[in-house]
Scaffold this motif. Structure first.
Motif, short mmCIF file in Angstrom:
data_model
loop_
_atom_site.label_atom_id
_atom_site.label_comp_id
_atom_site.label_asym_id
_atom_site.label_seq_id
_atom_site.Cartn_x
_atom_site.Cartn_y
_atom_site.Cartn_z
N GLU A 283 19.75 21.38 47.29
CA GLU A 283 19.07 20.11 47.08
C GLU A 283 17.89 19.95 48.03
O GLU A 283 16.82 19.49 47.64
CB GLU A 283 20.07 18.95 47.25
CG GLU A 283 21.05 18.86 46.10
CD GLU A 283 22.11 17.76 46.29
OE1 GLU A 283 22.88 17.52 45.35
OE2 GLU A 283 22.17 17.15 47.39
N TYR A 301 17.13 15.80 37.16
CA TYR A 301 17.99 15.36 38.26
C TYR A 301 18.03 13.84 38.42
O TYR A 301 18.96 13.29 38.95
CB TYR A 301 17.53 16.02 39.56
CG TYR A 301 17.22 17.49 39.38
CD1 TYR A 301 18.25 18.41 39.28
CD2 TYR A 301 15.91 17.94 39.24
CE1 TYR A 301 17.98 19.75 39.07
CE2 TYR A 301 15.63 19.27 39.02
CZ TYR A 301 16.66 20.18 38.94
OH TYR A 301 16.41 21.50 38.71
N VAL A 302 16.95 13.19 37.98
CA VAL A 302 16.88 11.72 38.03
C VAL A 302 16.29 11.26 36.70
O VAL A 302 15.20 11.69 36.34
CB VAL A 302 15.92 11.22 39.14
CG1 VAL A 302 16.23 9.77 39.50
CG2 VAL A 302 15.93 12.12 40.33
N GLU A 307 14.64 6.50 38.32
CA GLU A 307 13.44 6.69 39.14
C GLU A 307 12.70 5.36 39.30
O GLU A 307 12.30 4.98 40.41
CB GLU A 307 12.52 7.74 38.51
CG GLU A 307 11.33 8.05 39.40
CD GLU A 307 10.39 9.11 38.81
OE1 GLU A 307 10.82 9.89 37.94
OE2 GLU A 307 9.23 9.14 39.23
N ILE A 334 23.87 6.20 42.05
CA ILE A 334 22.61 6.79 42.52
C ILE A 334 22.83 7.45 43.89
O ILE A 334 23.28 6.80 44.83
CB ILE A 334 21.50 5.72 42.62
CG1 ILE A 334 21.26 5.12 41.22
CG2 ILE A 334 20.22 6.33 43.16
CD1 ILE A 334 20.25 4.00 41.21
N SER A 335 22.53 8.75 43.97
CA SER A 335 22.83 9.48 45.21
C SER A 335 21.64 9.50 46.16
O SER A 335 20.50 9.22 45.76
CB SER A 335 23.21 10.92 44.87
OG SER A 335 22.08 11.58 44.37
N GLN A 338 18.99 11.81 44.91
CA GLN A 338 18.06 11.27 43.92
C GLN A 338 16.98 10.41 44.59
O GLN A 338 15.81 10.48 44.22
CB GLN A 338 18.84 10.46 42.88
CG GLN A 338 19.64 11.38 41.95
CD GLN A 338 20.55 10.61 41.02
OE1 GLN A 338 21.21 9.64 41.44
NE2 GLN A 338 20.59 11.02 39.76
#
Ligand SMILES: [Zn+2]
Lengths: 350, 502
Positions: A283, A301-302, A307, A334-335, A338
């Motif tokens: 990542e 990924y997002v 976003e 949401i990580s 991200q």
């Protein structure tokens, strides 16, 4: 009056806006190749000073910070490792020599010392040859640099007087477009047949300038020359052929490998498995890729909806702190990864 | 080419050997292991370079300092010798492998002692036939020498692994005791000794007693104005070297700069080259300056502070007058100066508490000692406030002994003995400084030479004055300092470009 190292650190503290500890300053000026530091350089617009003091020590940092505090130019936030600039610090900064605008540590911190080493030795070598002297002590002890100049001269069989003439023309062309100070400092550092270059300390005493300032002006000269040579390489044939092998990708080796896998259609977990690395590391690589190439697609990924959500929060909070953004999002799905990706893509937009 | 003289002229362009050189070379070529003590500035390196050409096999040279190694290698290269390798920890793994795979193609292989302790390096050297094994600055092997380097203790073993090649141990200053120790540590039974006198007849010796620091400064200014030519001024601290350099500059004395180990390598290189080429006339330096500096016309060496031992004093003043012309050494002394070297020596050795502390950590960990010591260096140094020298001392000592429990007492004993030896050495130097007997006789006696000294330009105690020495001073044309600097003109002159307009 602050010395120029203090100015640089004061500037960095100002840019960090109380969102990073002093260790982030340390890593920034050292040019630490971690995703965090690389991302910070972009987020806080510190790409210019990134990596400009590769041998920066913790002691230097701590001493300078202490000094800045004593002058009341910075003050500690609740947490003692985080500092913010004070009003009188702002005033001091406005009075000092500004941060060199043509400095670009992010892009050239690795290339500049090699460029200088080669140029320095090439000039010394040519200077002796055109004066019919073959024996001399190389001013550059680094064997890699010695070998590259040897190779360079073997490959360019051009008449040496002509080569010296060309080098002179290309250098004067580059120097003439710089300030008086830049010209003088740069040429004072050169070594030739009847003269050995001066140290930064000697130059600073002769020109009555702060030693750190002299170092930064010299560095700016190198960075700007590199940018010009890159931009219009047809105009600087000799100089561009001297550094041709240095203009490779700016990604770290490991990140380049990850990029190849991503382009081959692998998922991040797969890449982590294949490479026996943690997913976290992969990542980090992706964030680094996006920092270098803002156009790199991140929709895998997002989602664009997420976003947008993240961008909204960033704007609202006016912060780049991951924790604050995440808390405000109040969406467990949401990580951090991200958020970092979006931050990397947004870059200086905020 | 048969005679040594013919080789000397062919390879080095000299027509005559300097004292001691021929004897050393002949003994080596007769196959005798040799310990040679030749004073600084008498062409020690020729003693192994010429035999290398005669033996037609690679020579391995162990050197204690990276900078010294590089200086010597560069000097060979400038002479036109291309087959030179410097093998040290600065090479990348790739470069090391490449170098080791073509070892036999080199004529001169310079190596650091820690590299020689590595198995894969030894194995590679075993593959080729070494003609000559040279140990430069051999006094570093002796624990009683003034410049002991624990790394050097491995050399005896390394030499044995290499099949006991023909060996030359070189040193400039070693007392009889130290010389005995060198031979013992190298475990060479039939080692011949060639010992030249430490006396350098063309260096006039002066000790001047002054009452205060300010007086010293004043005297220094007088001296450097009186002396013409190049000189080194030695200090025992970096800070003093810097500040006095600035002081001299402010007194209107130009072409002076400072040099010490705290500077970045490339900046040090510039200063050293400026001095060698004559761009600078004087260097204010710590003892880090001088080894490997090949400048024949240094006219004077001034000690602003007291050195720690007679050995280092003789080594440092020996940098003057390598061209054989009249030169001078002046030591400025005021009461209490001995405090500084005493303090510096203390700092080189760990205290009992520090030794015990590190040892306890090691015992607890129970792992391979060297494996754990290295990565923990920073932490251990911080925890027990050890400096790097002290740490390396402990690491070396504890790591070479197999039994963890025993050596600690031995080591403490060693530190204790060494401390009292150091104090004793300093005391001997002090007696020489405070005494009123001939300086030259004092030096010669310190090194246990029974040599008569008869020198018309001797020392302050023999009634010599600086003025009298100046009468014999060679004529020196001082360089003019350029008054104006214009970058374009400067660049044009470097690259020999003609007809440029400003
Ligand atoms: Zn005398």
């Amino acid at each position: 009056m602050a010395n120029y190292l203090q100015v640089i650190i004061l500037h960095t503290i100002k840019k960090f806006q109380g969102e990073r500890s002093i260790y982030a300053i340390y890593h920034m000026l050292q040019g630490k190749k971690s995703s965090q530091t690389i991302q910070d350089a972009h987020l806080f617009r510190l790409t210019n000073v990134f990596g400009t003091i590769p041998h920066f020590t913790r002691k230097q940092l701590v001493d300078t910070i202490q000094n800045l505090v004593e002058h009341d130019w910075i003050t500690a936030k609740q947490n003692s490792d985080v500092f913010i600039i004070t009003q009188s610090g702002e005033e001091e900064l406005a009075q000092c020599e500004p941060i060199p605008t043509r400095l670009n540590g992010w892009k050239y911190q690795n290339v500049a010392p090699v460029f200088w080493g080669r140029l320095n030795l090439l000039i010394q070598t040519l200077s002796h040859i055109v004066h019919n002297e073959t024996k001399f002590y190389p001013i550059q002890r680094n064997t890699k640099i010695q070998q590259s100049i040897k190779q360079f001269l073997q490959q360019n069989r051009q008449n040496r007087e002509l080569m010296a003439q060309h080098l002179y023309e290309e250098l004067t062309d580059l120097l003439e477009r710089q300030s008086d100070r830049h010209q003088t400092i740069f040429v004072r550092k050169l070594t030739g047949i009847n003269r050995v270059g001066q140290t930064f300390d000697q130059i600073s005493k002769t020109m009555q300038l702060d030693e750190w300032y002299v170092r930064y002006v010299f560095l700016e000269s190198l960075h700007w020359m590199l940018a010009e040579i890159e931009k219009t390489f047809t105009q600087y044939r000799l100089l561009s052929s001297l550094i041709r092998d240095l203009q490779q990708s700016r990604l770290t080796q490991s990140t380049q490998t990850t990029l190849q896998f991503i382009q081959a259609g692998r998922t991040l977990t797969e890449i982590a498995d294949i490479r026996r690395l943690k997913v976290n590391t992969i990542e980090d690589h992706l964030v680094e890729i996006v920092l270098v190439d803002k156009q790199f697609p991140i929709d895998k990924y997002v989602t664009s909806a997420v976003e947008e959500k993240i961008r909204q929060v960033m704007k609202k909070l006016q912060t780049k702190q991951l924790k604050a953004i995440r808390q405000s999002l109040a969406d467990e799905a949401i990580s951090f990864f991200q958020i970092r990706l979006v931050l990397a893509k947004a870059g200086d937009e905020l | 080419m048969n005679s040594l003289e013919e080789m000397l002229e062919h390879y080095f362009g000299f027509t005559e050997f300097r004292p001691g050189q021929k004897e050393v070379i002949s003994s080596l070529l007769a196959g005798k292991h040799l310990l040679a003590m030749l004073p600084t500035g008498t062409g020690k390196s020729l003693c192994y370079q010429l035999p290398t050409y005669a033996l037609k096999k690679p020579t391995l040279i162990v050197s204690p300092l990276l900078s010294l190694m590089q200086d010597q290698a560069e000097q060979l290269k400038v002479r036109g010798e291309k087959r030179v390798l410097t093998f040290n920890s600065f090479l990348t793994l790739q470069q090391k492998k490449a170098a080791l795979s073509q070892l036999s193609s080199f004529r001169f292989i310079f190596i650091s002692p820690e590299m020689l302790a590595l198995d894969y390096v030894i194995r590679a050297i075993q593959q080729i036939e070494i003609g000559l094994f040279v140990i430069d600055e051999a006094h570093c092997i002796s624990q009683w020498g003034y410049d002991f380097r624990p790394d050097y203790l491995n050399l005896g073993e390394a030499r044995q692994k290499l099949g006991e090649p023909l060996t030359l141990a070189l040193t400039a200053t070693a007392t009889e005791e130290v010389r005995k120790d060198i031979i013992e540590k190298l475990e060479i039974k039939d080692m011949k000794q060639i010992v030249s006198t430490v006396d350098r007849h063309n260096i006039a010796l002066f000790v001047e007693k002054l009452s205060r620091y300010e007086e010293k400064l004043e005297r220094l200014v007088q001296l450097v104005q009186q002396f013409s030519g190049s000189g080194i001024i030695y200090f025992s601290s970096k800070k003093a070297a810097e500040s006095v350099s600035e002081y001299l500059h402010n007194q209107g004395i130009d072409r002076v700069a400072y040099y010490h180990g705290g500077m970045e390598p490339d900046q040090r290189m510039l200063i050293q080259q400026q001095f060698i080429t004559g761009q600078l006339r004087m260097i204010c330096a710590t003892s880090a300056f001088g080894m490997g500096v090949n400048k024949p016309d240094i006219r004077f060496v001034i000690h602003f502070h007291l050195p720690a031992t007679m050995e280092s004093y003789v080594q440092e003043i020996g940098r003057a007058g390598r061209d054989g012309e009249q030169s001078a050494a002046v030591l400025l002394y005021s009461d209490g100066d001995e405090g500084l070297p005493l303090h510096l020596m203390e700092q080189q050795l760990p205290t009992d508490a520090q030794v015990e502390g590190v040892h306890a950590v090691l015992l607890k960990s129970g792992e391979g000692m060297m494996d754990i010591l290295k990565p923990m260096q920073e932490q251990l140094c911080q925890q027990f406030s050890l400096n790097e020298v002290q740490f390396r001392m402990i690491a070396q000592f504890l790591a070479t002994k197999q039994d963890v429990a025993k050596p600690i007492e031995l080591f403490k004993q060693y530190c204790y003995t060494r401390k009292s030896r150091n104090a004793q050495k300093l005391d001997q130097l002090l007696q020489w400084v405070r005494g009123s007997a001939c300086r030259r006789v004092g030096i010669v006696q310190y090194f246990e030479e029974n040599q008569a000294v008869n020198n018309p330009v001797c020392c302050d105690c023999c009634g010599m004055s600086i003025e009298q020495v100046m009468e014999r001073w060679p004529h020196i044309v001082e360089r003019q300092q350029a008054d104006s600097f214009y970058w374009k003109r400067e660049l044009a002159s470097i690259l020999c470009i003609k007809g440029t307009k400003e």
